[in-house]
Design a protein around this motif. Structure first.
Motif, PDB file in Angstrom:
ATOM      1  N   ARG A 230     -14.207  38.740  -5.075  1.00 55.10           N
ATOM      2  CA  ARG A 230     -12.895  37.444  -4.555  1.00 55.10           C
ATOM      3  C   ARG A 230     -12.333  37.492  -4.288  1.00 55.10           C
ATOM      4  NH1 ARG A 230     -17.219  33.506  -3.843  1.00 55.10           N
ATOM      5  NH2 ARG A 230     -18.985  33.721  -3.388  1.00 55.10           N
ATOM      6  N   GLY A 231     -11.007  37.080  -3.199  1.00 49.73           N
ATOM      7  CA  GLY A 231      -9.706  36.756  -3.099  1.00 49.73           C
ATOM      8  C   GLY A 231      -9.230  38.271  -2.327  1.00 49.73           C
ATOM      9  N   GLY A 232      -8.044  37.568  -1.566  1.00 49.37           N
ATOM     10  CA  GLY A 232      -7.443  38.127  -0.919  1.00 49.37           C
ATOM     11  C   GLY A 232      -7.799  38.154   0.532  1.00 49.37           C
ATOM     12  N   GLY A 249      -8.921  41.783  -3.418  1.00 51.45           N
ATOM     13  CA  GLY A 249      -8.199  41.282  -3.875  1.00 51.45           C
ATOM     14  C   GLY A 249      -8.356  42.342  -5.172  1.00 51.45           C
ATOM     15  N   GLU A 252      -4.952  43.373  -4.794  1.00 50.71           N
ATOM     16  CA  GLU A 252      -3.337  42.964  -5.291  1.00 50.71           C
ATOM     17  C   GLU A 252      -3.292  43.037  -6.940  1.00 50.71           C
ATOM     18  OE1 GLU A 252      -1.970  42.232  -3.127  1.00 50.71           O
ATOM     19  OE2 GLU A 252      -1.083  40.404  -3.537  1.00 50.71           O
TER      20      GLU A 252
ATOM     21  N   ASP B  49      -8.582  31.093  -3.288  1.00 58.42           N
ATOM     22  CA  ASP B  49      -8.729  32.475  -4.295  1.00 58.42           C
ATOM     23  C   ASP B  49      -7.521  32.710  -4.897  1.00 58.42           C
ATOM     24  OD1 ASP B  49      -7.104  35.042  -3.724  1.00 58.42           O
ATOM     25  OD2 ASP B  49      -6.422  35.295  -1.729  1.00 58.42           O
ATOM     26  N   VAL B  51      -6.956  35.215  -6.823  1.00 53.79           N
ATOM     27  CA  VAL B  51      -5.938  36.638  -6.719  1.00 53.79           C
ATOM     28  C   VAL B  51      -4.085  35.610  -5.819  1.00 53.79           C
ATOM     29  CG1 VAL B  51      -4.784  38.424  -5.613  1.00 53.79           C
ATOM     30  CG2 VAL B  51      -7.708  37.744  -6.629  1.00 53.79           C
TER      31      VAL B  51
END
Lengths: 321, 103
Positions: A230-232, A249, A252, B49, B51
Motif C-alpha cells: 500500500r501507499g503511493g 509505494g 517511492e 499512506d 510512504v
C-alpha cells in the motif's frame, strides 16, 4: 511478497472497517477450514512429523478444491491466456496452485517449531553472487518476488543463514471466500501466527511500516517487499494480460532510498524448497515520482511475470482473481 | 504558531518553522502554516499512506543537509515536532561546515 493486486479484488472484503463486511455471510466453508488450521491442526503440527501433516493435507484436498471451485473457474481462462496453456493444463495449474498454497501454509506451522530447519530443507540457492553484490552497494536491498507459496519458508531460511530480510506483509489481504467470522476472528489470529513464524516482520497497516523499511535499507539490510504494498499513487498496468492495480509505494521507497532491487524466486516441493536470485534490476533513477514510476514499472512487472510463468502452479493469486 | 514555537523546550524556533513548512510542501497539503495541528495531520497522512512519511523525512534531510541515523527513523520521533527539531539541530551541529554557516 510480491505481486500486484487485481483491480477487481480491490474491495477490502476482510477489512473489519469496511461496510462490505456486513454483506458477507456469517460463516463459510473457508472459515471452517481456517478454524481447523488455526486450532487443531496447529496443535498437531507441534508434535507430528511433516509427512503426517501432508497426509492430512492430502485427505482434505478435495474439500479445499471444492471451496476454491468458483475462483478456479474464474482463473482458468486467465491461466490459458497468460501461460499459453491448454484448457486441461490450465485446470491442472489452478488445482495445483490451490494444493501448493495449502501445503506451504502447513509448512508455515512447522516454522513455529525449533527444529523447523530439519523438516524444511533448502535444496539449493542459486545466484547468491547477485545478492552479495547488491548488499555490497551499501544502500540496502529490496527482494522482489511474486506471491509464490514458498516465500515465507525461504525468508526464514535466509535469516538463519545470516541474510535476515524484513518481511512486509498485508494483514488484511483479500480472501473472497471468507465470511464475517473468518474476517473478524481468524484472520487476526493467523496474523499473530505469521508473526511468530517470522518475527522479522512488519504489516503494511502499521503506521511506521515505511520508516521501518527505510531504517532497514539505510542500515544496508534486506527487505522483502511486495510490488502491491500500500501507499503511493495507484496505477493499473496490464499484468499477465489483465488490468492490475499496483500501488507506487515500492517505487517511492526505491527512489527515495536509492536501494538495490534483486528479484528472488522461491519454489517449494515435497522435498523442501529452492531459492534463486536474479541479477540486480537496472533502475532508471528518474528524479520525480511520476517519471520514476513510469520508467521502472515495466521492468518490475516483467520480472514478476517471468517468475510466475516459469512456475505457474506456485503462484498463490490465480485464485484471487 | 507563535505559541507553539514558544513552548518548545528543545528544538529551535527556526527549525520547527522550517519543519512545518517542509511538512506542508512534501505532503502536498493545502494548508496555511499557522492553522493546523502537526501531529494530527501527520497521523492522518501516515494513516492514508505510510510512504508519505518517507518523502517528508528525505525532504528534511535535503533541507538541513543531514542524514537521519537508521535507528532514529521512527514514527515516535517524526510525530514529535519538538523532539524532531531538537534532533535535526543536533545533527546539523555535527555537520563539518556547520560553524562556517553559523558564523
Amino acid at each position: 511478497m510480491a505481486t500486484p493486486e487485481p483491480s477487481r479484488a480491490v474491495a477490502p472484503a476482510s477489512n473489519p472497517n469496511s461496510k462490505l463486511l456486513a454483506t458477507l455471510p456469517l460463516f463459510t466453508l473457508n472459515d471452517l477450514l481456517w478454524l481447523l488450521y488455526l486450532f487443531p491442526i496447529r496443535f498437531l503440527a507441534t508434535v507430528l512429523p511433516r509427512w503426517s501433516l501432508y497426509a492430512i493435507a492430502k485427505l482434505s484436498n478435495p474439500i479445499i478444491q471444492f471451496d476454491a471451485r468458483r475462483s478456479k473457474a474464474r482463473a482458468i481462462p486467465w491461466i490459458e491466456q497468460a501461460c499459453r496453456a491448454t484448457p486441461a493444463h490450465a485446470r491442472r495449474i489452478a488445482s495445483q496452485s490451490v494444493s501448493n498454497t495449502m501445503l506451504r501454509t502447513l509448512d508455515g506451522l512447522l516454522l513455529l517449531r525449533p527444529s523447523w530447519e530439519k523438516m524444511l530443507r533448502c535444496t539449493g540457492v542459486e545466484g547468491m553472487q547477485h545478492l552479495e553484490s547488491a548488499i555490497a552497494r551499501g544502500k540496502g536491498v529490496i527482494l522482489l518476488a511474486a506471491h509464490l507459496c514458498a516465500n515465507r519458508v525461504a525468508l526464514r531460511y535466509l535469516a538463519a543463514q545470516g541474510h535476515a530480510a524484513l518481511f512486509v506483509h498485508n494483514q488484511q489481504a483479500t480472501n473472497k471466500a471468507q465470511g464475517r467470522f473468518g474476517s473478524r476472528f481468524l484472520q487476526p489470529r493467523n496474523a499473530q501466527i505469521l508473526k511468530r513464524a517470522n518475527p522479522d516482520h512488519v504489516t503494511i497497516q502499521d503506521p511506521d511500516s515505511s520508516l521501518r523499511v527505510m531504517q532497514r535499507l539505510r542500515a544496508g539490510g534486506l527487505v522483502a517487499l511486495q510490488i502491491d504494498a500500500r501507499g503511493g499513487t495507484p496505477v493499473e498496468p496490464l499484468f499477465l494480460g489483465v488490468p492490475w492495480r499496483v500501488r507506487g509505494g515500492i517505487f517511492e521507497i526505491v527512489r527515495l532510498t536509492d536501494c538495490a532491487v534483486v528479484p528472488m524466486l522461491c519454489v517449494g516441493s515435497i522435498s523442501g524448497f529452492r531459492i534463486r536470485f536474479d541479477p540486480m534490476l537496472e533502475i532508471d533513477r528518474a528524479p520525480s515520482r511520476e517519471t520514476f514510476l513510469s520508467a521502472n514499472l515495466p521492468r518490475f512487472l516483467a520480472v514478476v511475470e517471468r517468475h510466475i510463468i516459469e512456475n505457474p502452479e506456485e503462484w498463490r493469486l490465480w485464485n484471487n482473481w | 504558531m507563535e505559541q507553539l514555537v514558544k513552548d518548545a523546550g528543545s528544538g529551535s524556533r527556526d527549525t520547527m518553522e522550517r519543519i512545518r513548512r517542509i511538512f506542508i510542501e512534501s505532503l502536498h497539503l493545502n494548508l496555511r502554516e499557522e492553522d493546523f495541528s502537526y501531529e494530527a495531520k501527520l497521523d492522518e497522512a501516515v494513516g492514508l499512506d505510510s510512504v508519505a512519511v518517507l518523502e517528508f523525512v528525505t525532504a528534511i534531510e535535503k533541507e538541513f543537509g543531514i542524514v537521519f541515523e537508521p535507528e532514529k527513523l521512527t514514527i515516535v520521533l517524526v510525530r514529535d515536532l519538538k523532539g524532531l527539531a531538537a534532533y535535526v539541530d543536533s545533527r546539523t551541529a555535527l555537520r563539518p561546515n556547520h560553524s562556517e554557516h553559523s558564523a
